[in-house]
Design a protein around this motif. Structure first.
Motif, short mmCIF file in Angstrom:
data_model
loop_
_atom_site.label_atom_id
_atom_site.label_comp_id
_atom_site.label_asym_id
_atom_site.label_seq_id
_atom_site.Cartn_x
_atom_site.Cartn_y
_atom_site.Cartn_z
N GLY A 25 0.81 -1.22 0.00
CA GLY A 25 0.00 0.00 0.00
C GLY A 25 0.84 1.27 0.00
N TRP A 26 0.16 2.38 -0.16
CA TRP A 26 0.81 3.68 -0.24
C TRP A 26 1.31 4.13 1.14
CZ3 TRP A 26 1.77 5.35 -4.97
CH2 TRP A 26 0.93 5.00 -6.02
N THR A 27 2.44 4.83 1.14
CA THR A 27 2.97 5.42 2.37
C THR A 27 3.24 6.90 2.11
OG1 THR A 27 5.32 5.06 1.85
CG2 THR A 27 4.12 3.24 2.92
N ALA A 28 3.51 7.63 3.20
CA ALA A 28 3.79 9.06 3.08
C ALA A 28 5.00 9.31 2.19
CB ALA A 28 4.01 9.66 4.48
N ASP A 29 5.99 8.43 2.24
CA ASP A 29 7.18 8.60 1.40
C ASP A 29 6.86 8.47 -0.08
OD1 ASP A 29 8.86 9.01 3.57
OD2 ASP A 29 9.35 6.88 3.77
N ARG A 40 -1.99 16.30 -8.07
CA ARG A 40 -1.69 16.49 -6.65
C ARG A 40 -2.56 15.55 -5.83
NH1 ARG A 40 -3.38 21.67 -5.29
NH2 ARG A 40 -2.82 21.24 -3.15
N PHE A 41 -1.93 14.88 -4.86
CA PHE A 41 -2.64 13.98 -3.98
C PHE A 41 -2.32 14.33 -2.53
CE2 PHE A 41 -2.15 11.21 -7.75
CZ PHE A 41 -3.44 10.73 -7.89
N GLU A 42 -3.24 13.94 -1.64
CA GLU A 42 -2.91 13.82 -0.24
C GLU A 42 -3.17 12.38 0.16
OE1 GLU A 42 -5.25 16.50 2.18
OE2 GLU A 42 -7.11 15.97 1.19
N LEU A 43 -2.58 11.95 1.26
CA LEU A 43 -2.69 10.56 1.68
C LEU A 43 -3.50 10.49 2.97
CD1 LEU A 43 -1.56 7.67 0.93
CD2 LEU A 43 0.18 8.08 2.69
N ILE A 44 -4.62 9.79 2.92
CA ILE A 44 -5.50 9.62 4.08
C ILE A 44 -5.70 8.12 4.29
CG2 ILE A 44 -7.74 10.14 5.12
CD1 ILE A 44 -6.20 12.67 4.57
N ASP A 45 -5.26 7.62 5.44
CA ASP A 45 -5.41 6.20 5.77
C ASP A 45 -4.84 5.30 4.68
OD1 ASP A 45 -6.65 6.84 8.18
OD2 ASP A 45 -8.64 6.84 7.28
N MET A 83 0.88 22.85 1.92
CA MET A 83 1.99 21.97 2.25
C MET A 83 1.43 20.78 3.02
SD MET A 83 5.21 22.60 1.41
CE MET A 83 6.15 21.79 2.69
N SER A 84 1.86 19.60 2.67
CA SER A 84 1.36 18.42 3.38
C SER A 84 2.06 18.27 4.73
CB SER A 84 1.54 17.16 2.53
OG SER A 84 2.90 16.92 2.25
N VAL A 85 1.35 17.61 5.64
CA VAL A 85 1.86 17.35 6.98
C VAL A 85 1.96 15.84 7.16
CG1 VAL A 85 1.52 17.74 9.45
CG2 VAL A 85 0.72 19.45 7.81
N ARG A 86 3.13 15.37 7.54
CA ARG A 86 3.38 13.94 7.68
C ARG A 86 2.96 13.51 9.08
NH1 ARG A 86 7.45 10.58 4.84
NH2 ARG A 86 7.81 12.46 3.63
N LEU A 87 1.72 13.04 9.19
CA LEU A 87 1.17 12.66 10.49
C LEU A 87 1.53 11.24 10.90
CD1 LEU A 87 -2.44 14.14 10.21
CD2 LEU A 87 -0.35 15.25 11.04
N GLY A 88 1.94 10.43 9.95
CA GLY A 88 2.29 9.04 10.22
C GLY A 88 2.67 8.36 8.93
N PRO A 93 -1.98 14.45 5.02
CA PRO A 93 -2.97 15.40 4.50
C PRO A 93 -2.32 16.73 4.15
CG PRO A 93 -3.11 15.30 6.88
CD PRO A 93 -2.10 14.26 6.46
N GLU A 94 -3.06 17.54 3.41
CA GLU A 94 -2.55 18.83 2.96
C GLU A 94 -3.53 19.94 3.34
OE1 GLU A 94 -2.06 20.82 -1.32
OE2 GLU A 94 -0.66 19.15 -1.03
N PRO A 95 -3.33 20.59 4.48
CA PRO A 95 -4.19 21.73 4.84
C PRO A 95 -4.04 22.87 3.82
CG PRO A 95 -2.90 20.98 6.73
CD PRO A 95 -2.33 20.31 5.52
N ASP A 96 -5.06 23.72 3.78
CA ASP A 96 -5.00 24.86 2.85
C ASP A 96 -4.04 25.93 3.33
OD1 ASP A 96 -6.97 24.08 0.82
OD2 ASP A 96 -8.38 24.12 2.49
N VAL A 97 -4.07 26.23 4.62
CA VAL A 97 -3.17 27.24 5.20
C VAL A 97 -2.56 26.65 6.47
CG1 VAL A 97 -2.98 29.59 6.12
CG2 VAL A 97 -4.64 29.10 4.31
N LEU A 98 -1.30 26.95 6.69
CA LEU A 98 -0.60 26.47 7.87
C LEU A 98 0.20 27.59 8.51
CD1 LEU A 98 0.86 23.22 6.31
CD2 LEU A 98 -0.56 23.24 8.36
N VAL A 99 0.19 27.62 9.83
CA VAL A 99 1.14 28.43 10.58
C VAL A 99 2.09 27.45 11.26
CG1 VAL A 99 1.49 30.07 12.46
CG2 VAL A 99 -0.52 30.28 10.97
N VAL A 100 3.39 27.65 11.06
CA VAL A 100 4.38 26.71 11.57
C VAL A 100 5.47 27.46 12.33
CG1 VAL A 100 3.95 25.08 9.71
CG2 VAL A 100 5.78 26.75 9.46
N ASN A 101 6.11 26.75 13.24
CA ASN A 101 7.31 27.27 13.87
C ASN A 101 8.43 27.21 12.85
OD1 ASN A 101 6.38 27.87 16.56
ND2 ASN A 101 6.20 25.67 16.87
#
Length: 199
Positions: A25-29, A40-45, A83-88, A93-101
């Motif tokens: 199956g697909w992974t974040a990598d 463009r894709f995002e990965l959910i489950d 920008m996508s966020v690697r949750l696992g 997933p890829e939020p529309d807007v992000l605030v990051v450190n």
């Protein structure tokens, strides 16, 4: 103008090689290994979710909100979009807007959840279930402290704000904002919602 439905599903011979998931199956990598010609894709489950074309409302609100947040963000925080966020291993997933450190790694193709201060989703017709249910649950489980969901009501944006409850590990609703939003967290910012979508 509406898009015409697909006449028929492509045959196996017409599908590109990358369309088939790798063994296990697909992974974040795997998202970083898709060819430039892939959508463009995002990965959910572990499932690839194709990103649909945006409406002008969605695009305008996203960019204008990012600009407002950028102007208000304190030193040490950065604002970015799409920008996508690697949750696992199977969640990216890829939020529309992000605030990051920040500052983030300029060569990064995804962000770790511990760097994310705020994730914002702008709800579209096709993403409604994911933006209202699936993605907030995953952001909370990953420890992202602030989540905003923006809905379209009569062609105007409405911001639903949430904050992570440390006791339950779930988001608690902190407000529904129309016309104007005055936010104390994650940093003080005042948002004129009419200006996000209006001229």
């Amino acid at each position: 103008m509406t898009a015409e439905p697909l006449a028929s599903a492509p045959s196996d011979e017409e599908l590109p090689e990358w369309f088939y998931p790798p063994e296990g199956g697909w992974t974040a990598d795997d998202l970083d290994r898709l060819p430039p010609s892939a959508p463009r894709f995002e990965l959910i489950d572990g499932a690839l979710v194709m990103m649909s074309p945006q409406t002008y409302f969605h695009s305008r609100v996203m960019w204008r909100l990012a600009q407002v947040l950028h102007q208000a963000a304190p030193e040490g925080m950065e604002v970015t979009v799409e920008m996508s966020v690697r949750l696992g291993p199977r969640q990216r997933p890829e939020p529309d807007v992000l605030v990051v450190n920040g500052p983030p790694d300029l060569s990064a193709t995804s962000l770790p959840p511990e760097d994310v201060v705020l994730a914002v989703e702008i709800v579209s017709d096709e993403s409604r279930e994911r933006d209202r249910k699936t993605k907030p649950l995953k952001y909370a489980e990953a420890g992202i402290r602030h989540f905003w969901r923006i809905e379209r009501e009569h062609d105007k944006p409405v911001i639903h704000t949430y904050e992570l409850d440390d006791t339950t590990g779930a988001y608690v609703a902190t407000g529904i904002h129309r016309d104007k939003a005055v936010m104390p967290v994650p940093f003080p910012v005042e948002i004129d919602l009419h200006s996000l979508a209006g001229r």
